[in-house]
Design an enzyme around this catalytic site. Structure first.
Site, short mmCIF file in Angstrom:
data_model
loop_
_atom_site.label_atom_id
_atom_site.label_comp_id
_atom_site.label_asym_id
_atom_site.label_seq_id
_atom_site.Cartn_x
_atom_site.Cartn_y
_atom_site.Cartn_z
N GLY A 155 0.80 -1.21 0.00
CA GLY A 155 0.00 0.00 0.00
C GLY A 155 0.83 1.27 0.00
CG HIS A 156 0.16 6.03 1.23
ND1 HIS A 156 0.27 6.76 0.06
CD2 HIS A 156 0.36 6.94 2.24
CE1 HIS A 156 0.53 8.02 0.35
NE2 HIS A 156 0.60 8.16 1.66
#
Length: 291
Positions: free
Chosen positions: A269-270
């Protein structure tokens, strides 16, 4: 004899631009400089594992931007919290430390702040790493929807929607966990520290001001892209592909302006460093460090 590979991190403050900037420093000062620029809602703490893994190769400097981490901004400074100000403070920071040549690692908010620094001193930048640090319109994901509504109508109601969705522990944890296959790899102190720090008096207002100002970054994306075209720097664009804020087309777009850029999408993810710090370290060493 086993070589000592321990590289201590030093935790420092420097006064510049009327701000007391906290920064982490490691590595021999004769080595090439790598400037690490964090994003929202974190601080240089996000680089806590990366720094020791690269400190044999680089002299590393990782500041906390105003409004984040342990950097202190006196009320009397009347600081304007927008990305132009963050960029100006970074310019003064590198000047105060006499950093005249450096590679840059940018993430999230560190991209528009750091690229303003790059525009101010393009000749100083020796290499570029973007880990989910956007510079293209096609990189904006659906998670920006409430913020974009706030841009369109910056009223109290839309400001409150952004506040309630993002500026709390659950919203912060979601940013870390979204798109991560194995959440056992996420250190809980990271999102707890982020939350604790933006709970300080007045800080949520600062964050909401920065969300509102982010729209002005879109206006100067073409200047950032021109910088990539003109410099053709050794570049590693390494992206958590499940990031809901900055999506893979934003990573691929870098090759439009710098065909030599290395673009890689990771299954995370981020906050890709939380799950892939070893691999990202290896790729930095290979692409930017010429190993």
């Amino acid at each position: 004899m086993t070589k000592n590979t321990h590289h201590p991190i030093h935790y420092k403050f420097v006064e510049t631009d009327g701000v007391r900037i906290f920064y982490r420093e490691a590595g021999d000062k004769t080595l090439p400089i790598l400037l690490l620029l964090h994003g929202f809602p974190s601080s240089s703490h996000q680089f806590r594992e990366l720094i020791p893994l690269l400190a044999d190769k680089f002299h590393i400097i990782a500041p906390d931007l105003p409004g984040f981490g342990f950097t202190e901004v006196p009320d009397a400074r009347h600081y304007t919290y927008n990305f132009d100000s963050l960029g100006d403070t970074l310019v003064k920071f590198v000047d105060t430390l006499k950093l005249d040549e450096y590679a840059m690692y940018v993430f999230d908010y560190g991209a528009p702040a750091g690229l303003r620094l790059a525009l101010a001193y393009p000749e100083r930048v020796t290499g570029f790493i973007s880990q989910n640090g956007n510079a293209y319109l096609e990189g904006l994901g659906d998670a920006w929807a409430p913020v974009q509504a706030y841009w369109a109508e910056p009223n109290a109601e839309n400001r409150q929607v952004v506040h309630d969705a993002i500026l709390n522990l659950e919203g912060t944890r979601w940013q870390y966990a979204h798109g991560v296959e194995n959440e056992e790899l996420l250190a809980p102190e990271a999102y707890y520290l982020d939350t604790f720090l933006f709970e300080r008096e007045g800080n949520k207002g600062i964050q909401l001001d920065l969300f509102l100002d982010y729209q002005n970054n879109l206006e100067i994306y073409p200047q950032f892209q021109e910088f990539f075209r003109e410099t053709q720097l050794p570049s590693l664009i390494i992206w958590g592909k499940h990031d809901p804020f900055f999506i893979p087309p934003g990573a691929e777009a870098f090759k439009r302006d710098n065909p030599k850029a290395v673009v890689e999408l990771l299954d995370t993810g981020h906050f890709a460093l939380e799950t892939h710090v070893g691999y990202i370290t290896q790729r930095i060493r290979e692409v930017i460090g010429d190993e």
